[in-house]
Design an enzyme around this catalytic site. Sequence first.
Site, PDB file in Angstrom:
ATOM      1  N   ASP A   5       4.174 -90.521 -69.467  1.00 14.70           N
ATOM      2  CA  ASP A   5       2.970 -89.818 -69.040  1.00 14.70           C
ATOM      3  C   ASP A   5       2.229 -90.587 -67.957  1.00 14.70           C
ATOM      4  O   ASP A   5       0.999 -90.650 -67.937  1.00 14.70           O
ATOM      5  CB  ASP A   5       2.034 -89.537 -70.219  1.00 14.70           C
ATOM      6  CG  ASP A   5       0.974 -88.501 -69.857  1.00 14.70           C
ATOM      7  OD1 ASP A   5       1.261 -87.647 -69.002  1.00 14.70           O
ATOM      8  OD2 ASP A   5      -0.137 -88.561 -70.402  1.00 14.70           O
ATOM      9  N   HIS A  16       0.120 -85.828 -66.977  1.00 10.98           N
ATOM     10  CA  HIS A  16      -0.466 -84.539 -67.345  1.00 10.98           C
ATOM     11  C   HIS A  16      -1.735 -84.225 -66.564  1.00 10.98           C
ATOM     12  O   HIS A  16      -2.214 -83.093 -66.595  1.00 10.98           O
ATOM     13  CB  HIS A  16      -0.718 -84.462 -68.865  1.00 10.98           C
ATOM     14  CG  HIS A  16      -1.872 -85.258 -69.362  1.00 10.98           C
ATOM     15  ND1 HIS A  16      -1.729 -86.524 -69.895  1.00 10.98           N
ATOM     16  CD2 HIS A  16      -3.193 -84.983 -69.434  1.00 10.98           C
ATOM     17  CE1 HIS A  16      -2.907 -86.970 -70.278  1.00 10.98           C
ATOM     18  NE2 HIS A  16      -3.821 -86.056 -70.014  1.00 10.98           N
ATOM     19  N   SER A  61      -8.820 -89.290 -69.216  1.00 15.34           N
ATOM     20  CA  SER A  61      -7.376 -89.356 -69.066  1.00 15.34           C
ATOM     21  C   SER A  61      -6.984 -89.918 -67.700  1.00 15.34           C
ATOM     22  O   SER A  61      -7.405 -89.407 -66.663  1.00 15.34           O
ATOM     23  CB  SER A  61      -6.790 -87.949 -69.222  1.00 15.34           C
ATOM     24  OG  SER A  61      -5.399 -87.981 -69.259  1.00 15.34           O
TER      25      SER A  61
END
Length: 498
Positions: free
Chosen positions: A160, A130, A244
């Site tokens: 992911d 993402h 992230s």
Amino acid sequence: MRKFGSLFLAAVLGSVCTVASYQWLEGEKENVKVEHIANIPTSKVAYTVDEDGKAVPLDFTVAAEKVMPAVVHIRSTQEGTSRKSNGREEYQFDPFRDFFGPRFQQQGPSQSTGSGVIINESGYIVTNNHVVEGADVVEVSLTDNRTFKAEVIGTDPDTDIALIKINQKGLPYLSFVDSDKTKVGEWVLAIGNPFNLNSTVTAGIISAKGRSINILSRNSNNGQGSTAIESFIQTDAAINPGNSGGALVDLQGGLVGINTAIASPTGSYSGYGFAVPSDIVSKVVEDLLKFGTVQRGWLGVSIASVNSDLVKEYDLSVNEGAYISAFADQSSAKEAGLKEGDVVIKIDETPIRSNTALIEYIGRRRPGDKVNVTVNRKGKEMTIPVVLKNKEGKTDAVKPEEREGFATLGIELEDIDAKVLKKLDINSGVRVKDVGNGKLAKYTEMREGFIITKVNDTPVKSVKEFNEILKKKKPGELVILSGTYEDFPREYNYALRM
């Protein structure tokens, strides 16, 4: 007169006593010393055990110094898009919004930032899918402030995880450790770039393992269920938007996981962070490098974690495991002899205590791999060998060329019957069977059924030929897809960048 003399004598005696007391106190003050002792930790609570089994003060400096140069800052840029917001509240429908930042629906370029981990001295970097999903340009900044354009090698939305590369040699990197051997309560560090604050280190412990929080995108596979693999490491090390794709490491600086999400009512740290375990990351990276796409084993079962309700409802003989409730089409488990109502309690030598554990274990295997599945069937244990298949029911590896050309666009194509071509008075073309969720759906108004006749004025005669044309396109290169619709027979052009 006598009374005055008495008062005078009392005053003199009082003054003498006061002076004597003051001098005595001053003498005492001169004897007070304040000592400063070097190299004594301010906290005597946090200790760890060294290689000799001796208790020593806990220290994060060695791991931090080793890891920080290998964690990078990633900036993803998306070109302007006319895609409109669907009007839904983003916090509810985009679980990554508060961790990674909003995915703006606006005209003009939009930028988002995240983190990544260098895993090879030749410039290979692991991050989250993402972080780079839908990006037209990906830039990587190192801790020494050098910046490079990055190439997206491959992505895996099911975990992911994404693999990117910069053209640079001799880089510092981190090595994977066996995440299966990590324990709840073990100290870990989270390193990333929260709120664009580069090279931020926070400390905590592993709070739990095998967490499933239903945050990854679910893909429908012809009734075969979700392909998302969630078996997160939960940590209380503070992570925030921008972490992230960053590193979760042990105190030796070994890569335990890739930070992926937070659970928070505010969008900022509130005590819960989640990382993809390094064993899953390693498998995804190896597949992307070797095959160009992830090779994932598939049992073809619908499962649920055993709990007290299931035990009572189905009169189960075990309190842990993965309960098989149904089979998918072309199920390798069903073909091998597993039955509905079986409870999987072990695969090979790994205990299975929940559906998450089963999904993780099988997800780390490839089509064609053989696993020994131990089940409890009405109180009896039995071990059944199963040869895993892929989602299409095959044991062969998916070849990169079968997907490489379509991966960025996210579409599914089919060849067209000659009668249709004649009816539309065109010589060749391929039909868009499914627009999917890739760049075409994001940046154009193309709909299913569109017949692509040309790519940048190059005629397209088959799906294979279309794939070959796209494979030659470079990231960021402009592509114009020309064609028509059966129900609206005029020429349409859809432009986007690879």
